[in-house]
Design a protein around this motif. Structure first.
Motif, PDB file in Angstrom:
ATOM      1  N   VAL A  40       0.810  -1.208   0.000  1.00 31.48           N
ATOM      2  CA  VAL A  40       0.000   0.000   0.000  1.00 31.48           C
ATOM      3  C   VAL A  40       0.849   1.267   0.000  1.00 31.48           C
ATOM      4  N   THR A  41       1.952   1.290   0.737  1.00 34.95           N
ATOM      5  CA  THR A  41       2.796   2.485   0.759  1.00 34.95           C
ATOM      6  C   THR A  41       3.403   2.753  -0.608  1.00 34.95           C
ATOM      7  N   ASP A  42       3.816   1.695  -1.301  1.00 35.92           N
ATOM      8  CA  ASP A  42       4.388   1.860  -2.635  1.00 35.92           C
ATOM      9  C   ASP A  42       3.344   2.348  -3.640  1.00 35.92           C
ATOM     10  N   LEU A  43       2.129   1.815  -3.551  1.00 36.38           N
ATOM     11  CA  LEU A  43       1.078   2.200  -4.497  1.00 36.38           C
ATOM     12  C   LEU A  43       0.689   3.659  -4.323  1.00 36.38           C
ATOM     13  N   ILE A  44       0.522   4.091  -3.077  1.00 34.39           N
ATOM     14  CA  ILE A  44       0.165   5.484  -2.817  1.00 34.39           C
ATOM     15  C   ILE A  44       1.257   6.420  -3.324  1.00 34.39           C
ATOM     16  N   THR A  45       2.509   6.056  -3.068  1.00 33.90           N
ATOM     17  CA  THR A  45       3.639   6.891  -3.479  1.00 33.90           C
ATOM     18  C   THR A  45       3.754   6.952  -4.996  1.00 33.90           C
ATOM     19  N   LYS A  46       3.604   5.823  -5.646  1.00 35.58           N
ATOM     20  CA  LYS A  46       3.705   5.770  -7.112  1.00 35.58           C
ATOM     21  C   LYS A  46       2.660   6.672  -7.757  1.00 35.58           C
ATOM     22  N   GLU A  47       1.433   6.589  -7.278  1.00 34.52           N
ATOM     23  CA  GLU A  47       0.360   7.424  -7.849  1.00 34.52           C
ATOM     24  C   GLU A  47       0.659   8.910  -7.630  1.00 34.52           C
ATOM     25  N   ALA A  48       1.147   9.240  -6.431  1.00 25.65           N
ATOM     26  CA  ALA A  48       1.466  10.637  -6.127  1.00 25.65           C
ATOM     27  C   ALA A  48       2.563  11.156  -7.051  1.00 25.65           C
ATOM     28  N   CYS A  49       3.620  10.370  -7.225  1.00 30.28           N
ATOM     29  CA  CYS A  49       4.744  10.817  -8.042  1.00 30.28           C
ATOM     30  C   CYS A  49       4.366  10.916  -9.520  1.00 30.28           C
ATOM     31  N   GLU A  50       3.562   9.975 -10.005  1.00 32.14           N
ATOM     32  CA  GLU A  50       3.133  10.036 -11.402  1.00 32.14           C
ATOM     33  C   GLU A  50       2.241  11.243 -11.645  1.00 32.14           C
ATOM     34  N   TRP A  51       1.380  11.551 -10.689  1.00 30.84           N
ATOM     35  CA  TRP A  51       0.515  12.720 -10.835  1.00 30.84           C
ATOM     36  C   TRP A  51       1.358  13.996 -10.818  1.00 30.84           C
ATOM     37  N   LEU A  52       2.334  14.071  -9.915  1.00 27.42           N
ATOM     38  CA  LEU A  52       3.213  15.234  -9.861  1.00 27.42           C
ATOM     39  C   LEU A  52       3.993  15.406 -11.169  1.00 27.42           C
ATOM     40  N   ALA A  53       4.473  14.302 -11.720  1.00 28.22           N
ATOM     41  CA  ALA A  53       5.277  14.361 -12.938  1.00 28.22           C
ATOM     42  C   ALA A  53       4.487  14.901 -14.120  1.00 28.22           C
ATOM     43  N   ARG A 106       2.256  17.362 -13.961  1.00 31.61           N
ATOM     44  CA  ARG A 106       1.815  18.747 -13.768  1.00 31.61           C
ATOM     45  C   ARG A 106       2.526  19.684 -14.736  1.00 31.61           C
ATOM     46  N   LYS A 107       1.763  20.650 -15.234  1.00 32.59           N
ATOM     47  CA  LYS A 107       2.305  21.666 -16.137  1.00 32.59           C
ATOM     48  C   LYS A 107       2.452  22.979 -15.376  1.00 32.59           C
ATOM     49  N   ASP A 108       1.792  24.020 -15.857  1.00 29.93           N
ATOM     50  CA  ASP A 108       1.976  25.341 -15.276  1.00 29.93           C
ATOM     51  C   ASP A 108       0.990  25.673 -14.167  1.00 29.93           C
ATOM     52  N   ALA A 109      -0.155  24.998 -14.129  1.00 28.97           N
ATOM     53  CA  ALA A 109      -1.168  25.331 -13.120  1.00 28.97           C
ATOM     54  C   ALA A 109      -0.663  24.970 -11.726  1.00 28.97           C
ATOM     55  N   PRO A 110      -0.989  25.783 -10.719  1.00 32.03           N
ATOM     56  CA  PRO A 110      -0.633  25.398  -9.349  1.00 32.03           C
ATOM     57  C   PRO A 110      -1.400  24.143  -8.953  1.00 32.03           C
ATOM     58  N   PHE A 111      -0.873  23.406  -7.987  1.00 35.10           N
ATOM     59  CA  PHE A 111      -1.532  22.151  -7.615  1.00 35.10           C
ATOM     60  C   PHE A 111      -1.582  21.974  -6.107  1.00 35.10           C
ATOM     61  N   PHE A 112      -2.578  21.198  -5.697  1.00 38.53           N
ATOM     62  CA  PHE A 112      -2.719  20.753  -4.311  1.00 38.53           C
ATOM     63  C   PHE A 112      -2.729  19.241  -4.328  1.00 38.53           C
ATOM     64  N   LEU A 113      -1.698  18.646  -3.756  1.00 43.76           N
ATOM     65  CA  LEU A 113      -1.597  17.192  -3.648  1.00 43.76           C
ATOM     66  C   LEU A 113      -1.726  16.804  -2.180  1.00 43.76           C
ATOM     67  N   TYR A 114      -2.717  15.974  -1.889  1.00 38.91           N
ATOM     68  CA  TYR A 114      -2.980  15.489  -0.534  1.00 38.91           C
ATOM     69  C   TYR A 114      -2.620  14.011  -0.498  1.00 38.91           C
ATOM     70  N   VAL A 115      -1.648  13.650   0.354  1.00 39.16           N
ATOM     71  CA  VAL A 115      -1.164  12.266   0.418  1.00 39.16           C
ATOM     72  C   VAL A 115      -1.381  11.725   1.829  1.00 39.16           C
ATOM     73  N   PRO A 116      -2.566  11.184   2.107  1.00 39.74           N
ATOM     74  CA  PRO A 116      -2.824  10.553   3.405  1.00 39.74           C
ATOM     75  C   PRO A 116      -2.428   9.079   3.377  1.00 39.74           C
ATOM     76  N   PHE A 117      -1.218   8.792   3.831  1.00 36.67           N
ATOM     77  CA  PHE A 117      -0.736   7.410   3.872  1.00 36.67           C
ATOM     78  C   PHE A 117      -1.546   6.590   4.871  1.00 36.67           C
ATOM     79  N   THR A 118      -1.542   5.266   4.688  1.00 35.45           N
ATOM     80  CA  THR A 118      -2.130   4.370   5.687  1.00 35.45           C
ATOM     81  C   THR A 118      -1.091   3.921   6.709  1.00 35.45           C
TER      82      THR A 118
END
Length: 442
Positions: free
Chosen positions: A173-186, A188-200
């Motif tokens: 679960v920790t790897d899956l949450i992290t992978k999704e977060a990093c792929e979503w971050l990668a 991102r273009k010019d718009a500002p973003f809010f990423l919420y990462v509530p780990f289990t």
């Protein structure tokens, strides 16, 4: 024009306030005050240690005693008791018309994402996409088995999802949450973003891969303690991956990153709840809140005061911020930085922390209100005093502590300080008047 450019170079705080910073909010699950190495923990946490060393540590950061209430406070800027949310909750926690943190940020141009644990409504139709998140992934319910990603036995066991659709995936679960977060971050273009990462992590049941168990210091013995330490180390590495992705994409110096926990550490039985069987190690969790009193579920310091780091290179100075703050403060703070101006009174209980954190403003006198599961205990901090209330009606018990002189709550002064006790009771009554004024019955 040269003098204007020079002035801007000398005013990084002004630049930050005029632009819209990216925001990454990482929250661990049941991580105890002393589970991290920078608070004396026995498991190495080099990435968190570096964030604490180079960033601003909030040494008196308060949350709710348990998970769903803390998440309610973060999403709304209000005390969780206003919504009647005091316990881990699978039913919908928020009214449909609630102006949540992601909704507010989305309205001023932010991309929004949650990857991890929601726990504010465990059906897809109650999920994050209905409350302001463009993209959602992880557990709709609470903490899940690390490999099967199942919640407790019952109708809501199946909880792993992406954008309202339940799915089955393999991996820890920790790897899956992290992978999704990093792929979503990668992406991102010019718009500002809010990423919420509530780990289990480090919520039970803990069961870590062999590669992480092999890294646990030899001085940590016992099956569950070793899995728990591995879980802490795994979490630390995940935070490091998210930071590295921000750096790789050139977003780090444009991003305010917060790390904290949703409540104090737990000593519950690792295999003692109704999760589907998956060969979990048996024994009590070693959640460590020392020297603070008590643990998860309690309104004493060990249940509600948690590690917290704010990091924004080039903008926030390294150091410690010792004034009391609470999870409800982050929505007003982020909204102020993003330029969101409410169209109506959102009845925030929290305040904008930015003048304190970045500009050196004196902290205002505050009253922090905390409600435990089922309203069975409550607390009120108004320095130097902290009131603790157990029970109700004729069985109510009041305790009073000088929280500045006695941070570990060892000396109850209720009998010796009747006038201060009376004043704190009055403040408690004022704070409690708004309880349940926004219960999700629509």
């Amino acid at each position: 024009m040269k003098w204007i450019a020079a002035l801007l170079l000398l005013c990084p705080l002004l630049n930050a306030a005029e632009s819209k910073p990216n925001i990454v909010f990482i929250i661990a699950d049941d991580l105890g005050w002393a589970d991290v190495a920078f608070h004396g923990g026995n498991a190495p946490t080099p990435h968190l240690d570096q964030l604490a060393r180079e960033g601003l540590e909030l040494t008196h950061h308060y949350v709710a005693p348990v998970c769903s209430p803390t998440r309610t406070g973060l999403m709304t800027g209000r005390c969780w008791s206003r919504f009647g949310v005091t316990t881990p909750q699978s039913t919908r926690a928020l009214r449909w018309d609630t102006v949540t943190l992601p909704r507010a940020l989305k309205s001023v141009g932010y991309d929004t994402c949650i990857t991890g644990k929601w726990h504010l409504g465990s059906k897809p139709e109650w999920g994050p996409n209905h409350f302001g998140f463009d993209h959602s992934y992880g557990s709709l319910g609470g903490g899940v088995g690390p490999y099967d990603h199942h919640y407790k036995k019952g109708s809501l066991t199946e909880t792993w999802h992406r954008n309202e659709k339940l799915l089955t995936e393999t991996g820890h679960v920790t790897d899956l949450i992290t992978k999704e977060a990093c792929e979503w971050l990668a992406a991102r273009k010019d718009a500002p973003f809010f990423l919420y990462v509530p780990f289990t992590a480090v919520h039970l049941p803990v069961k870590e891969p062999a590669e992480w168990l092999a890294k646990v210091p030899v001085g940590i013995t016992g099956d569950v303690p070793r899995h728990y330490a591995a879980c802490v180390m795994h979490l630390d590495a995940a935070v490091g991956q998210i930071v590295a992705t921000l750096e790789k994409n050139g977003k780090r110096d444009k991003t305010l990153l917060i790390f904290t926990s949703d409540n104090g550490g737990s000593t519950a039985e690792n295999n003692g709840q109704t999760y589907p069987a998956d060969d979990y190690p048996e024994g009590a969790l070693p959640g460590n809140n020392k020297p603070l009193r008590d643990q998860k579920g309690s309104v004493y310091e060990g249940g509600t005061r948690v590690a917290c780091i704010a990091s924004w290179p080039g903008t926030l100075k390294a150091g410690k911020h010792d004034a009391p703050v609470q999870i409800i403060d982050w929505m007003p703070t982020f909204c102020a930085l993003a330029g969101f101006k409410p169209q109506q009174n959102l009845k925030w209980d929290g305040i904008n922390l930015w003048p304190q954190l970045a500009e050196g403003a004196a902290p205002p006198t505050r009253t922090l209100y905390t409600v435990a599961p089922g309203f069975k205990s409550r607390s009120l901090r108004c320095d130097p005093w902290k009131l603790v209330v157990h029970g109700a009606d004729e069985k109510v018990k009041f305790e009073l502590y000088d929280i500045l002189a006695d941070p570990n709550e060892t000396n109850d002064l209720a009998a010796q300080q009747p006038d201060q006790l009376a004043t704190m009771k009055e403040r408690l009554n004022v704070m409690a008047k708004a309880d349940r004024d926004a219960v999700a019955n629509d």
